[in-house]
Enzyme design. Structure first.
Site, PDB file in Angstrom:
ATOM      1  N   PHE A  33      -0.852  -8.420   4.383  1.00 52.52           N
ATOM      2  CA  PHE A  33       0.491  -7.832   4.428  1.00 52.52           C
ATOM      3  C   PHE A  33       0.554  -6.444   3.783  1.00 52.52           C
ATOM      4  O   PHE A  33       1.527  -6.105   3.102  1.00 52.52           O
ATOM      5  CB  PHE A  33       1.507  -8.776   3.763  1.00 52.52           C
ATOM      6  CG  PHE A  33       1.208 -10.223   4.015  1.00 52.52           C
ATOM      7  CD1 PHE A  33       1.307 -10.745   5.298  1.00 52.52           C
ATOM      8  CD2 PHE A  33       0.779 -11.065   3.000  1.00 52.52           C
ATOM      9  CE1 PHE A  33       1.012 -12.083   5.555  1.00 52.52           C
ATOM     10  CE2 PHE A  33       0.472 -12.390   3.241  1.00 52.52           C
ATOM     11  CZ  PHE A  33       0.589 -12.896   4.525  1.00 52.52           C
ATOM     12  N   CYS A  34      -0.471  -5.648   3.997  1.00 54.35           N
ATOM     13  CA  CYS A  34      -0.545  -4.297   3.415  1.00 54.35           C
ATOM     14  C   CYS A  34      -0.414  -4.335   1.896  1.00 54.35           C
ATOM     15  O   CYS A  34       0.200  -3.448   1.285  1.00 54.35           O
ATOM     16  CB  CYS A  34       0.504  -3.375   4.015  1.00 54.35           C
ATOM     17  SG  CYS A  34       0.300  -3.076   5.775  1.00 54.35           S
ATOM     18  N   ALA A  35      -0.981  -5.372   1.287  1.00 55.24           N
ATOM     19  CA  ALA A  35      -0.963  -5.493  -0.178  1.00 55.24           C
ATOM     20  C   ALA A  35      -2.272  -6.146  -0.619  1.00 55.24           C
ATOM     21  O   ALA A  35      -2.280  -7.156  -1.332  1.00 55.24           O
ATOM     22  CB  ALA A  35       0.235  -6.303  -0.635  1.00 55.24           C
ATOM     23  N   HIS A  72       0.817  -1.217   0.000  1.00 52.32           N
ATOM     24  CA  HIS A  72       0.000   0.000   0.000  1.00 52.32           C
ATOM     25  C   HIS A  72       0.851   1.267   0.000  1.00 52.32           C
ATOM     26  O   HIS A  72       0.418   2.310  -0.505  1.00 52.32           O
ATOM     27  CB  HIS A  72      -0.912   0.016   1.233  1.00 52.32           C
ATOM     28  CG  HIS A  72      -1.885  -1.116   1.279  1.00 52.32           C
ATOM     29  ND1 HIS A  72      -2.478  -1.539   2.451  1.00 52.32           N
ATOM     30  CD2 HIS A  72      -2.370  -1.928   0.316  1.00 52.32           C
ATOM     31  CE1 HIS A  72      -3.276  -2.555   2.201  1.00 52.32           C
ATOM     32  NE2 HIS A  72      -3.228  -2.817   0.918  1.00 52.32           N
TER      33      HIS A  72
END
Length: 446
Positions: A370-372, A127
Site C-alpha cells: 500500500f505504498c508504505a 511513501h
C-alpha cells in the site's frame, strides 16, 4: 438543496448496484472494500458537475460572464474548504494541486533552505510523506511499537536531541495500512514547544471524521494539512494544501501560466498567493466536485459517518478473530482508528487471497504494501537480510497484507458476504490455493 431523508447512505453513492462478471461465467453485484485507495463518486457530485458544465469557462482568463462566474466559484471555494477543516485564512492559504503527493512535494520545496535542516517523518508513512523529504533534508523516522502505533516518547526524544533544529514533523493523520489514528493535536503541541511545525497527511483521515486545524495561537494548531478529493467521493483529480502564507517566499516549484504578474526576459514578478502556486489552467471541475462532496459529507454529518464505519470495523474484526487461520495486524482493540483492517490467511499469499475474493465473490480489496513498504516490513518483522535478498532477486515473494477499507456506504450484508467467503477459503485452503496459484484472469486482455 441537498438534504437527507434517512440513514441509508448507499443512496448517495454512484455505481453500488453494478453487476459484474466472474471468471466462472456467472454475475454478481460488485462489493468495494478498497475505499482507502479511492472512493466511488457521490451522485450529488456527478449531478453538480453536469449542472455546472454549461457554465464552464476559463478561470482568471476572461471578462465574459461565464469566465467571471467560473472564477468566482473557483475562488470562493477556498472558503468552503477552509470551513470544512476549521482553517483560518487570515494567516493560512488554500492551494489546489493534483493530489496529496504533489502538495507534500510543494511543501518540501519551500521548506528546504539547507541540507542541514532536519525533518522528522515516521515509520507509519505512505511513501508520499517520506520520499519528498529525502535528499533535501536530514531525515529521521519516529519509531512505532509492535502494534504499529506511533511512539510519542521517541518523538519527544528526537525533538529534544535536535533542540530547535527540526523544521517539520511530517505525520499521517491515519495510517493507510492499519487505520491507526495519530494524536495529531498532542503531536502539534510537542512540535511547537520545541520550535518545530507539523504537517498532517490527512488523505485517510479527512473523509472519515471531523477535522479541526485549531487557531494559529493555539499550541495544538496544525500548520500544514494535505488531502485528496478522490478519497472523499469526488473524482476529477484535485488535492488540497492548507499552509501558512509566510512559507512561500521562494520561487514556485512549478512555474508558467498563472503564476506571474509581470515578465520580461530579465525580470519576473510572481503573482500573489495562492495563484503563484497554481501553475497552468486551474482544475475547476475538480474544485466543483470537491466542494459538492464537502456539502454532502457535512449534511450527512462526519460523526455519523465515523460511527457507521467504525461499527462495521468492530463487527468484522470480531468475526475475523473467530476464524482460525486468519492473522490480523495492528491494534485491533483500539477504537482510535479509521475503517481499515489488514489481514492474511495463514498458508495463502496475500495476492492469491485477493484474487480469490475478486474472482469468487466480486469483492474488491487491496493487497501488498500500500505504498508504505517500511511500515509493512516492520509489522511483518521482515529482516534486513530478506530485504537485501529481494533487492538482488525481485522474483522472491513480495511481503504484504490484504486490506479491507470501508466507506460510508458499505453494509453489514456486504461484510457477511466477505466473512462467508473467508470461511470457505480457510476451510479448504489447499483447493483454493491450487486453483488460484497460477490463475491469472484478465478481464480486459491487451
Amino acid at each position: 438543496m441537498f438534504t437527507i431523508d434517512n440513514a441509508d447512505f448507499r443512496g448517495f453513492v454512484s455505481g453500488l448496484n453494478t453487476t459484474i462478471p466472474l471468471p466462472s461465467g456467472r454475475y454478481t453485484t460488485a462489493i468495494n472494500f478498497d475505499n482507502a485507495a479511492t472512493t466511488p463518486a457521490f451522485n450529488y457530485v456527478l449531478h453538480e458537475i453536469i449542472r455546472f458544465a454549461p457554465w464552464y469557462s476559463s478561470v482568471h482568463r476572461g471578462t465574459g460572464f461565464k469566465s467571471q462566474f467560473s472564477s468566482s466559484l473557483y475562488e470562493n471555494s477556498r472558503r468552503v474548504v477552509a470551513d470544512f477543516v476549521n482553517a483560518d485564512l487570515t494567516n493560512s492559504t488554500v492551494i489546489y494541486l493534483k493530489n496529496t503527493t504533489e502538495a507534500i512535494n510543494k511543501v518540501s520545496h519551500h521548506l528546504c533552505n539547507s541540507p542541514e535542516d532536519i525533518i522528522l517523518s515516521t515509520y507509519m508513512e505512505h511513501h508520499s510523506n517520506d520520499l519528498p523529504w529525502r535528499g533535501r533534508f536530514q531525515l529521521e523516522y519516529i519509531s512505532i511499537d509492535p502494534k504499529g502505533r506511533l511512539d510519542l516518547k521517541d518523538l519527544k526524544a528526537k525533538l529534544e536531541k535536535y533542540n530547535g533544529r527540526v523544521r517539520l514533523v511530517a505525520v499521517t493523520g491515519a495510517s493507510n495500512v492499519t487505520g491507526a489514528v495519530n494524536p495529531i493535536h498532542t503531536i502539534a503541541s510537542l512540535c511547537h514547544n520545541y520550535g518545530s511545525r507539523i504537517l498532517v497527511d490527512g488523505a485517510q483521515l479527512i473523509p472519515h471524521g471531523g477535522f479541526n486545524m485549531r487557531p494559529h495561537d493555539s499550541e495544538e494548531h496544525i500548520d500544514f494539512l494535505v488531502f485528496s478529493a478522490h478519497k472523499m467521493y469526488a473524482p476529477f483529480g484535485i488535492g488540497v494544501l492548507v499552509a501558512p502564507k509566510e512559507v512561500f517566499e521562494k520561487s514556485p516549484d512549478i512555474v508558467g501560466g498563472g503564476t506571474v504578474d509581470l515578465v520580461t526576459h530579465d525580470y519576473i514578478k510572481w503573482a500573489q498567493l495562492p495563484q503563484r502556486e497554481e501553475a497552468g489552467t486551474p482544475n475547476l471541475m475538480g474544485v466543483i466536485a470537491l466542494i459538492s462532496s464537502i456539502r454532502v459529507l457535512k449534511t450527512i454529518g462526519m460523526n455519523k459517518i465515523s460511527a457507521h464505519e467504525l461499527s462495521l470495523t468492530g463487527f468484522l474484526i470480531n468475526e475475523l478473530k473467530k476464524i482460525e487461520g486468519i492473522e490480523l495486524y495492528g491494534d485491533t482493540e483500539s477504537n482510535n482508528r479509521v475503517a481499515i483492517i489488514p489481514f492474511n490467511i495463514t498458508g495463502i499469499p496475500h495476492d492469491i487471497t485477493a484474487k480469490i475474493l475478486s474472482y469468487e465473490g466480486g469483492i474488491a480489496v487491496r493487497n501488498g504494501c500500500f505504498c508504505a513498504q517500511p511500515y509493512v516490513q516492520r509489522l511483518l518483522n521482515i529482516t534486513p537480510e530478506y530485504i537485501e535478498e529481494r533487492i538482488n532477486d525481485p522474483s522472491l515473494p513480495h511481503p504484504g497484507f490484504v486490506r479491507i477499507s470501508f466507506g460510508l456506504y458499505n453494509t453489514y450484508q456486504e461484510v457477511a458476504v466477505l466473512i462467508d467467503i473467508l470461511k470457505k477459503i480457510v476451510k479448504d485452503k489447499d483447493y483454493y490455493y491450487k486453483l488460484y496459484k497460477n490463475f491469472d484472469y484478465d478481464y480486459f486482455p491487451k
